[in-house]
Design an enzyme around this catalytic site. Structure first.
Site, mmCIF file in Angstrom:
data_model
loop_
_atom_site.group_PDB
_atom_site.id
_atom_site.type_symbol
_atom_site.label_atom_id
_atom_site.label_comp_id
_atom_site.label_asym_id
_atom_site.label_seq_id
_atom_site.Cartn_x
_atom_site.Cartn_y
_atom_site.Cartn_z
ATOM 1 C CE LYS A 78 -4.579 0.731 0.673
ATOM 2 N NZ LYS A 78 -5.682 -0.189 0.363
ATOM 3 C CB THR A 151 -15.157 -2.616 -4.081
ATOM 4 O OG1 THR A 151 -13.883 -2.398 -4.684
ATOM 5 C CG2 THR A 151 -14.962 -2.937 -2.601
HETATM 6 N N1 PHE Z 1 -8.503 0.388 -2.864
HETATM 7 C C1 PHE Z 1 -8.227 -0.903 -3.439
HETATM 8 C C2 PHE Z 1 -8.236 -1.948 -2.319
HETATM 9 O O1 PHE Z 1 -8.109 -1.629 -1.155
HETATM 10 C C3 PHE Z 1 -6.885 -0.849 -4.069
HETATM 11 C C4 PHE Z 1 -6.730 -1.353 -5.472
HETATM 12 C C5 PHE Z 1 -7.564 -0.997 -6.497
HETATM 13 C C6 PHE Z 1 -5.676 -2.156 -5.754
HETATM 14 C C7 PHE Z 1 -7.373 -1.484 -7.753
HETATM 15 C C8 PHE Z 1 -5.461 -2.642 -7.014
HETATM 16 C C9 PHE Z 1 -6.314 -2.292 -8.020
HETATM 17 O O2 PHE Z 1 -8.409 -3.116 -2.581
#
Ligand code: PHE
Length: 349
Positions: A78, A151
């Protein structure tokens, strides 16, 4: 700071000070056993460097567990860009370009996408210097765009597993769901829930978002002060982390917690507190992989959007498996999920 770093079980941390803006850039690589360190870029003000570092390390760890519990071939990492108190937003594009250059210099050690405080438009700017390590550029720039809707789809599938566990049926019809945060994940999640016939309540701090959802969609808004005291079937945290803790858990009037935010628990003991109250907790890192999974699949594995959506619904099976282990062994769901992830991250295979 030194002791913080030394007691962390990750691989490495890159810290860069951007003197022009006084921003700190932190890239934490937690575990690359399953693949390239990949995680979003979080950009916001922090009290100090230590707080930002702690957040980056904890979020990177969360990404390792996220990929591992779903058996997805990526490593946990991250980035945090800690903005100073007084930040002149006209400096933002150049700061993002300097950040992109750093990502590029790392030569593939770290790949990134959006997170709290960054968007696909920002990814376009970062990719000017950070190419080819940047996910979620806008479709105009050749990317797969926002990860929020995928998501949300994963969280929705996870809620179906929750309903199966609680009510013996995956249907969300007439279930009362309280969504905290109507942002890039909360908003599409609200839509999916409404389409499924759920009764949706929401809470946000942004006046414009509140007015829009109240007026246009007729949704009931819950004041942020009342969020933990409002009766509902499922509470869905989709804002910042740390909201489930020893003060808020005793107040909850829900049957389950299932939402998209990262690091929802303040500390591991909070999972046990929820378990003790017989509130079914869908571990955040298991239920919120949808965005990362879909985007990485589309941009690097040749998935179509339809394939991505289908694969994201595997969250339902992952959660069913976690719930089954928790029930069979009498351990809380967070411990069960971490055990699965850890066996893939740390043990000899
Ligand atoms: N915000 C996303 C997560 O926490 C991060 C992410 C997005 C990573 C797209 C890779 C590709 O999962």
């Amino acid at each position: 700071m030194e002791s913080l770093l030394k007691k962390w079980d990750g691989e490495e941390v890159i810290i860069r000070f951007d003197n022009l803006t006084k921003a700190w850039i932190i890239i934490a690589i937690h575990n690359t056993r399953l693949g390239i360190g990949t995680g979003g870029t979080r950009m916001k003000p922090y009290q100090n460097l230590q707080e930002a570092l702690q957040d980056a390390m904890k979020l990177a760890e969360g990404m390792s567990y996220k990929y591992a519990v779903s058996n997805f071939p990526r490593g946990g990492a991250k980035a945090v860009i800690a903005l100073p108190d007084k930040f002149d937003s006209t400096e933002r594009p150049d700061l993002l370009r300097r950040y992109g250059k750093l990502v590029c210099q790392l030569g593939g050690l770290f790949e990134t996408g959006p997170d709290v405080g960054t968007s696909p438009d920002d990814m376009d700017i970062i990719s000017e210097t950070g190419d080819p390590y940047i996910f979620c550029r806008t479709p105009q720039k050749g990317g797969a765009g926002d990860s929020g809707p995928a998501t949300a789809l994963g969280v929705f599938s996870g809620m179906q597993a929750v309903c199966e566990q609680l009510f013996n049926s995956p249907s969300l019809e007439a279930k009362r769901v309280l969504v905290q945060g109507a942002g890039s994940v909360g908003n599409p999640l609200i839509q999916l829930l409404r389409d499924a016939g759920a009764e949706v309540l929401f809470s946000d701090i942004d006046e414009a978002a509140i007015a829009h959802l109240q007026a246009k969609k007729g949704l009931k808004h819950i004041h942020p002060d009342k969020i933990f005291d409002t009766p509902c079937d499922i509470f869905a945290p989709c804002a910042l982390g740390g909201i489930l803790n020893k003060n808020t858990i005793p107040r909850l009037k829900c049957l389950a917690v299932a939402g998209g935010a990262n690091n929802q628990l303040s500390e591991p003991a909070d999972a046990e507190r929820l378990w003790g109250r017989q509130i079914l907790y869908a571990p955040d890192f298991a239920i919120n992989i949808g965005g990362a999974m879909a985007i990485i699949g589309i941009e690097t594995m040749g998935w179509s959007r339809a394939e991505a959506d289908k694969n994201v619904t595997s969250v339902r099976q992952t959660l069913k498996h976690i719930f089954a282990i928790a029930t069979a062994e009498g351990i809380n769901t967070d411990v069960a999920a971490r055990r699965i992830a850890r066996s893939r991250l740390f043990e000899d295979q």
